[in-house]
Design a protein around this motif. Sequence first.
Motif, PDB file in Angstrom:
ATOM      1  N   ILE A  35       0.853  -1.399  -0.016  1.00 27.28           N
ATOM      2  CA  ILE A  35       0.090   0.144  -0.091  1.00 27.28           C
ATOM      3  C   ILE A  35       0.862   1.177  -0.066  1.00 27.28           C
ATOM      4  N   GLY A  36       0.789   1.898  -1.065  1.00 22.81           N
ATOM      5  CA  GLY A  36       1.646   3.270  -1.172  1.00 22.81           C
ATOM      6  C   GLY A  36       1.281   3.992  -2.463  1.00 22.81           C
ATOM      7  N   ASP A  37       2.382   4.616  -2.979  1.00 24.37           N
ATOM      8  CA  ASP A  37       2.007   5.297  -4.173  1.00 24.37           C
ATOM      9  C   ASP A  37       2.235   4.261  -5.387  1.00 24.37           C
ATOM     10  N   GLN A  38       1.226   4.653  -6.214  1.00 25.14           N
ATOM     11  CA  GLN A  38       1.143   3.749  -7.418  1.00 25.14           C
ATOM     12  C   GLN A  38       2.730   4.098  -8.471  1.00 25.14           C
ATOM     13  N   THR A  49       0.935  -2.961  -6.274  1.00 33.15           N
ATOM     14  CA  THR A  49       0.776  -1.534  -5.470  1.00 33.15           C
ATOM     15  C   THR A  49      -0.583  -0.956  -5.381  1.00 33.15           C
ATOM     16  N   VAL A  50      -1.191  -0.773  -4.462  1.00 29.48           N
ATOM     17  CA  VAL A  50      -2.544  -0.216  -4.443  1.00 29.48           C
ATOM     18  C   VAL A  50      -2.132   1.107  -3.482  1.00 29.48           C
ATOM     19  N   SER A  51      -2.864   2.314  -3.860  1.00 32.52           N
ATOM     20  CA  SER A  51      -2.859   3.556  -3.370  1.00 32.52           C
ATOM     21  C   SER A  51      -3.561   3.571  -1.893  1.00 32.52           C
ATOM     22  N   ALA A  52      -2.782   4.261  -1.013  1.00 33.99           N
ATOM     23  CA  ALA A  52      -3.619   4.237   0.421  1.00 33.99           C
ATOM     24  C   ALA A  52      -4.909   4.892   0.035  1.00 33.99           C
ATOM     25  N   GLU A  53      -5.014   5.920  -0.972  1.00 33.37           N
ATOM     26  CA  GLU A  53      -6.125   6.717  -0.977  1.00 33.37           C
ATOM     27  C   GLU A  53      -7.476   5.511  -1.594  1.00 33.37           C
ATOM     28  N   LYS A  54      -6.924   4.517  -2.133  1.00 33.64           N
ATOM     29  CA  LYS A  54      -7.933   3.708  -2.699  1.00 33.64           C
ATOM     30  C   LYS A  54      -8.432   2.873  -1.427  1.00 33.64           C
ATOM     31  N   ASP A  60     -14.570  -1.025  -2.818  1.00 36.51           N
ATOM     32  CA  ASP A  60     -14.182  -2.439  -3.255  1.00 36.51           C
ATOM     33  C   ASP A  60     -13.540  -2.585  -4.616  1.00 36.51           C
ATOM     34  N   PHE A  61     -12.482  -3.368  -4.535  1.00 36.20           N
ATOM     35  CA  PHE A  61     -11.671  -3.913  -5.681  1.00 36.20           C
ATOM     36  C   PHE A  61     -11.119  -5.285  -5.540  1.00 36.20           C
ATOM     37  N   ALA A  62     -10.529  -5.603  -6.813  1.00 38.72           N
ATOM     38  CA  ALA A  62     -10.000  -7.124  -6.789  1.00 38.72           C
ATOM     39  C   ALA A  62      -8.617  -6.797  -7.723  1.00 38.72           C
ATOM     40  N   ILE A  63      -7.743  -7.768  -7.178  1.00 38.32           N
ATOM     41  CA  ILE A  63      -6.363  -7.668  -8.055  1.00 38.32           C
ATOM     42  C   ILE A  63      -6.063  -9.016  -8.270  1.00 38.32           C
ATOM     43  N   GLU A  64      -5.679  -9.425  -9.512  1.00 38.61           N
ATOM     44  CA  GLU A  64      -5.112 -10.928  -9.527  1.00 38.61           C
ATOM     45  C   GLU A  64      -3.425 -10.646  -9.663  1.00 38.61           C
ATOM     46  N   GLU A 138       0.626  -2.973   8.654  1.00 38.32           N
ATOM     47  CA  GLU A 138       1.068  -1.872   8.159  1.00 38.32           C
ATOM     48  C   GLU A 138       1.065  -1.469   6.561  1.00 38.32           C
ATOM     49  N   ASN A 139       1.704  -1.580   5.921  1.00 37.71           N
ATOM     50  CA  ASN A 139       1.709  -1.103   4.297  1.00 37.71           C
ATOM     51  C   ASN A 139       1.982  -2.263   3.485  1.00 37.71           C
ATOM     52  N   ARG A 140       1.511  -3.557   4.115  1.00 38.37           N
ATOM     53  CA  ARG A 140       1.893  -4.988   3.417  1.00 38.37           C
ATOM     54  C   ARG A 140       0.487  -5.623   3.415  1.00 38.37           C
TER      55      ARG A 140
END
Length: 146
Positions: A35-38, A49-54, A60-64, A138-140
């Motif tokens: 989780i951090g900057d794109q 990587t997914v933005s903290a804002e998201k 809701d979202f999904a990632i492969e 945290e950010n993981r």
Amino acid sequence: MSDTDHVPRYPNDAVAHTNKSSDEAARRWRVAIEIGDQGSGTEKTSVKTVSAEKIESGEDFAIETLIDDRVLAIFRHAGKWYAIDGMCSHQGGPLAEGVVRDGCVTCPWHGWQYDLATGIQMINRQPLQESFPIRQIENRVEVSLH
């Protein structure tokens, strides 16, 4: 019936059963999302990587993603993380591209539906999709495959 007497009844039941161990020390956690900057991730890693804002938006979202040669679909739904086998047990459709509603994902290819938390197929109530323990530290966002 003891754990050693477990007889698999369904395609993913054997692995799913052993992966549900509550022994945290025995788990091997793998980072799936940062989780951090794109764009902060590198092209050489399968970590997304997914933005903290998201995350903070509650969207809701999904990632492969690919971890240890396994395709996983990771979902953020109703404020919780879920991880299941990313390929539909019916004909291999990409579950991360499916529609999520009420804790259930619908495969975009043929409409098979699975519970995000358990991998149970919603029509016949059989455990056809393997589900994996997932946590955010945290950010993981980490997934345990074994």
